[in-house]
Design an enzyme around this catalytic site. Structure first.
Site, PDB file in Angstrom:
ATOM      1  N   LYS A 109     -16.391  -4.536   9.815  1.00  0.00           N
ATOM      2  CA  LYS A 109     -16.314  -3.221  10.467  1.00  0.00           C
ATOM      3  C   LYS A 109     -15.548  -2.234   9.586  1.00  0.00           C
ATOM      4  O   LYS A 109     -15.844  -1.041   9.580  1.00  0.00           O
ATOM      5  CB  LYS A 109     -15.642  -3.346  11.840  1.00  0.00           C
ATOM      6  CG  LYS A 109     -16.463  -4.122  12.860  1.00  0.00           C
ATOM      7  CD  LYS A 109     -15.827  -4.108  14.223  1.00  0.00           C
ATOM      8  CE  LYS A 109     -14.614  -5.013  14.310  1.00  0.00           C
ATOM      9  NZ  LYS A 109     -14.951  -6.430  14.319  1.00  0.00           N
ATOM     10  N   LYS A 137       0.836  -1.210   0.000  1.00  0.00           N
ATOM     11  CA  LYS A 137       0.000   0.000   0.000  1.00  0.00           C
ATOM     12  C   LYS A 137       0.867   1.254   0.000  1.00  0.00           C
ATOM     13  O   LYS A 137       0.598   2.219  -0.736  1.00  0.00           O
ATOM     14  CB  LYS A 137      -0.913  -0.033   1.236  1.00  0.00           C
ATOM     15  CG  LYS A 137      -1.825   1.166   1.389  1.00  0.00           C
ATOM     16  CD  LYS A 137      -2.664   1.011   2.647  1.00  0.00           C
ATOM     17  CE  LYS A 137      -3.523   2.245   2.905  1.00  0.00           C
ATOM     18  NZ  LYS A 137      -4.301   2.106   4.167  1.00  0.00           N
ATOM     19  N   LYS A 172     -18.543  -8.174   1.801  1.00  0.00           N
ATOM     20  CA  LYS A 172     -18.403  -8.950   3.032  1.00  0.00           C
ATOM     21  C   LYS A 172     -18.699  -8.070   4.238  1.00  0.00           C
ATOM     22  O   LYS A 172     -18.219  -6.939   4.334  1.00  0.00           O
ATOM     23  CB  LYS A 172     -16.977  -9.505   3.136  1.00  0.00           C
ATOM     24  CG  LYS A 172     -16.712 -10.255   4.436  1.00  0.00           C
ATOM     25  CD  LYS A 172     -15.265 -10.694   4.530  1.00  0.00           C
ATOM     26  CE  LYS A 172     -14.978 -11.333   5.876  1.00  0.00           C
ATOM     27  NZ  LYS A 172     -13.556 -11.735   6.013  1.00  0.00           N
TER      28      LYS A 172
END
Length: 446
Positions: free
Chosen positions: A210, A123, A207
């Site tokens: 949180k 990332k 999916k």
């Protein structure tokens, strides 16, 4: 170190308190694990992984609240603290100590390959930032702490999702290295994956997670549950138009709670053009039917946090009845000893003169027999393929040991029985076999 026929199978499950439990947690872990915890011949360990939570949550009040909510959720769903060992990770002071012991036998290269660490590096690189930006030592060392959680209680099975299998393999590697250096102390754990356990979609079809903000709290009040189910994303097909079950988040969630007959009934209703409002009402009623009795127990527990604290402390005492003496034996094994107790004439010397070695074992998954050639640090240099009997594996080991000075020829001849290795690995294998030959005394004829 598999369990004997009389010893119970140890199964260990960790839950990280980093948010409010949702329906996905219930279907994907809680419900199944509670059912498994009462199986005959199983010794279950459940822990609240609050040390792990510190890696990604820096809000003390959130960790405290989440720990309370998750403990109450598991208890409300039927986890019996009298039957299992249910504890808070931070109450077991031996776990951080074992984490350090394992840190000292774990190669940095192993941790470099951890999925979470690599994902953060990728990332950062994609954003043109320093590869280690926002990478804490906690994130990097996460697999070692997880290894300590598992190995402290010598768990045989660890139920995990497929994305966590790598961590179980790392724990096995840590156990092997420690055992090689200091003697057999740890069971080699195995990942347990149940593909029948459902993964729920969330409000937006992705999916339920949180991190996506698309969850339905497990114990939301009845009115809130109904409101959230009403907000599940559906397509624009009107009442009377046939609807597809494939890709329908609403249908998948219903299926996770309903019987086969109920699911088939809804499937026919989809084909018959049921309206989305009616389908959502059916889903709400089916979930509430299962969750409502649990919600009442949950609310009672949340209103009595002192009771939960007592349960967790009792669980910690039960866990430490195992961890304290085990840690004492590990401290002795590595040399942290009473100086007035005299010398150890065995293990200490053995550790100093550690040599390469062969390790034979049997994989439960396929029933075949394997061996590894390990270097003095416990690193795998050579891995065999499966043999139908331990005698075949032993004969292959004997061939490797007997061909001194002809290792390359022998490796080529046995290529079909060994996993491929490169040039550098071949050199290391050659050196290890030479060291073994030098360490093995020769016998003279009479």
């Amino acid at each position: 170190m598999a369990p004997s026929s009389k010893a119970p199978l140890r199964v260990l499950t960790g839950i990280t308190p980093s948010g409010t439990p949702h329906l996905g947690n219930y279907v994907g872990s809680i419900r199944h694990s509670v059912r498994q915890s009462v199986a005959t011949g199983v010794q279950s360990f459940f822990f609240l992984a609050d040390y792990h939570a510190l890696i990604k949550v820096q809000e003390p009040a959130l960790i405290q609240r989440s720990t309370l909510e998750i403990a109450a959720s598991w208890l409300a769903c039927g986890l019996d603290p009298e039957r299992v060992t249910f504890y808070r990770q931070s109450d077991i002071v031996e776990i951080p100590e074992l984490t350090w012991f394992l840190t000292c036998v774990t190669g940095k290269g192993v941790l470099n390959r951890a999925h979470a660490y690599k994902a953060q590096l990728d990332k950062n690189v994609a954003k043109g930032e320093d590869p280690d930006a926002d990478v804490t030592a906690g994130l990097f060392m996460y697999p070692v702490l997880m290894g300590a959680d598992i190995l402290m209680f010598n768990a045989h099975k660890v139920p995990v999702g497929r994305d966590q299998v790598q961590h179980i393999e790392m724990a096995r590697d840590m156990a092997q290295r420690f055992n090689h250096q200091y003697g057999e102390h740890f069971t080699l754990p195995e990942a347990e994956i149940d593909d029948a356990v459902a993964t729920l979609p969330g409000l937006d079809g992705r999916k339920m997670s949180k991190s996506y903000g698309n969850t339905i709290p497990l114990f939301a009040p009845r009115a809130q549950l109904q409101k959230q189910i009403a907000s599940i994303v559906t397509d624009s097909r009107a009442p009377g138009e046939p609807k597809d079950t494939e890709g329908s988040a609403l249908f998948q969630i219903y299926q996770a709670f309903a019987s086969a007959e109920e699911t088939e009934s809804l499937r026919k209703a989809y084909a018959g053009g049921i309206g989305w409002g009616d389908a959502k009402q059916l889903l709400f009623e089916r979930i509430d039917q299962e969750v409502a009795p649990l919600r009442a127990r949950y609310d009672a527990l949340m209103n009595d946090p002192a009771q939960i604290e007592r349960i967790l402390l009792a669980g910690a005492a039960k866990a430490q009845a195992l961890s304290k003496p085990f840690m004492a034996s590990l401290r002795h094994a590595v040399g942290l000893r009473n100086l007035a107790a005299g010398k150890d004439s065995g293990q200490a010397r053995a550790a100093k003169v550690a040599k390469p070695s062969f390790k034979q074992y049997r994989e439960k998954a396929d029933g075949l027999f394997y061996f590894k050639l390990l270097d003095a640090r416990g690193e795998t240099l050579l891995q065999s393929r499966g043999f139908t009997s331990p005698q075949e594996a032993g004969r292959t080991i004997a061939l490797l040991q007997a061909q001194r000075g002809q290792t390359l020829t022998t490796l080529a001849a046995l290529a079909g029985q060994l996993e491929p290795i490169g040039t550098e690995e071949t050199r290391a294998v050659t050196e290890a076999l030479e060291a073994l030959a030098e360490a093995t005394p020769t016998t003279s004829g009479s």
